[in-house]
Write a protein that holds these residues in place. Structure first.
Motif, short mmCIF file in Angstrom:
data_model
loop_
_atom_site.label_atom_id
_atom_site.label_comp_id
_atom_site.label_asym_id
_atom_site.label_seq_id
_atom_site.Cartn_x
_atom_site.Cartn_y
_atom_site.Cartn_z
N UNK A 34 0.99 -1.14 -0.30
CA UNK A 34 -0.25 -0.11 -0.03
C UNK A 34 1.02 1.52 0.02
N UNK A 35 2.02 1.48 0.50
CA UNK A 35 2.67 2.71 0.81
C UNK A 35 1.93 3.49 0.73
N UNK A 36 3.00 4.62 0.30
CA UNK A 36 2.10 6.27 0.80
C UNK A 36 0.24 6.20 1.19
N UNK A 37 -0.29 4.66 0.61
CA UNK A 37 -1.78 5.30 0.49
C UNK A 37 -2.49 4.61 1.77
N UNK A 38 -1.51 4.27 2.60
CA UNK A 38 -1.98 4.28 3.94
C UNK A 38 -2.64 5.49 4.89
N UNK A 49 6.35 0.30 8.87
CA UNK A 49 7.21 -0.92 8.33
C UNK A 49 8.02 -1.68 8.16
N UNK A 50 8.81 -0.40 9.30
CA UNK A 50 10.52 -1.22 9.63
C UNK A 50 9.89 -2.31 10.62
N UNK A 51 8.85 -2.10 11.90
CA UNK A 51 8.93 -3.06 12.40
C UNK A 51 7.98 -4.78 11.46
N UNK A 52 7.52 -4.71 10.07
CA UNK A 52 7.26 -5.96 9.31
C UNK A 52 7.62 -6.70 9.00
N UNK A 53 9.50 -5.47 8.27
CA UNK A 53 9.83 -5.67 7.47
C UNK A 53 11.29 -6.79 8.75
N UNK A 54 11.33 -6.75 10.13
CA UNK A 54 12.10 -7.32 10.92
C UNK A 54 11.09 -8.71 11.44
N UNK A 55 9.92 -8.37 10.99
CA UNK A 55 8.80 -9.65 11.59
C UNK A 55 9.10 -10.77 10.42
N UNK A 56 9.17 -10.57 9.01
CA UNK A 56 9.27 -10.97 7.93
C UNK A 56 10.90 -11.70 8.15
N UNK A 57 12.05 -11.06 8.60
CA UNK A 57 13.12 -11.63 8.91
C UNK A 57 13.05 -12.89 10.38
#
Length: 249
Positions: A34-38, A49-57
């Motif tokens: 979604x990016x900037x549309x959020x 977003x930073x936490x979701x990237x950490x979550x994926x890792x």
């Protein structure tokens, strides 16, 4: 369900999570796409977003401790499928209920095999073995099993995710002990263990100490059915809770 979850992000509560779901952001991937549309400020969006990237890792690495630390304890059930390959259904038997009581047996079922650890035999192996699991499942373990284990093994490290089925079942209107809930859901026990309770577990251990091997066999069977039946109950609760949140399968 874990990848549909946003509650583990610091500053995100149930209302924000429900708002995201209602707006079509149903997963981590939806949020990232979604990016900037959020509907968030740039700073908050980047924080999430930073936490979701950490979550994926963390999920890719099988890092259960990351989610155990950040996800509210009552929501650990959401991680069931993702960590089901390293799951331990756990139940202990003791010499009583008071602070003086000692552990007599620890039973673990990993969805494939059952293992019993016995006092004065191989109970000392439990702390080394439990570390190989990512997700622990108990019934009222928060108030009984885990405090006993921490007292018996003061240096025991337990950083796993933990699902306490007693409290998860209550959220679905299922109250009472494990046996009562099993009966309500039609989960059956063997004829030899039907009607046995924790008090019988104490009695059976005493009989074993007096030389009855059959008492020990029955105690182990009783404990084994406890942990095996927890898997049935967890699967029921998981899909009921998922449906309750609007994620139909």
């Amino acid at each position: 369900m874990l990848t549909n979850t946003f509650l583990h992000i610091p500053g995100v509560g149930p209302a924000t999570e429900k708002s995201l779901w209602a707006g079509g952001i149903r997963s981590w991937q939806d949020f990232i796409a979604a990016g900037p549309d959020l509907p968030f400020s740039c700073a908050r969006r980047e924080h999430m977003l930073s936490y979701l990237q950490l979550s994926q890792a963390a999920l890719a690495a099988g890092n259960h401790a990351f989610f155990a630390k950040l996800l509210p304890a009552r929501e650990h059930w959401r991680a069931f499928p993702e960590f089901s390959d390293r799951i331990a259904y756990l139940d202990i038997e003791t010499t009583g209920m008071g602070g003086w009581a000692e552990i007599t047996l620890i039973g673990i079922f990993d969805s494939a095999a059952y293992r019993a650890y016995l006092a004065d035999a191989d109970l000392h192996l439990f702390p080394g073995d439990i570390g190989s699991y990512s997700l622990l499942v108990t019934f009222f373990g928060t108030g009984f099993d885990l405090p006993f284990l921490r007292r018996a093994f003061p240096h025991l490290r337990m950083d796993q995710l933990h699902i306490d089925l007693c409290f998860l079942a209550r959220r679905l209107g299922l109250r009472g002990g494990l046996k009562a809930i099993e009966e309500r859901l039609g989960i059956r026990r063997s004829s030899s263990t039907t009607g046995l309770s924790g008090y019988d577990a104490v009695r059976l251990w005493r009989e074993y100490l007096r030389g009855s091997e059959k008492a020990l066999e029955l105690l182990i069977e009783y404990n084994m059915e406890d942990v095996i039946n927890m898997e049935c109950l967890l699967r029921f609760c998981y899909f009921q809770m998922r449906s309750k949140l609007g994620f139909e399968d």
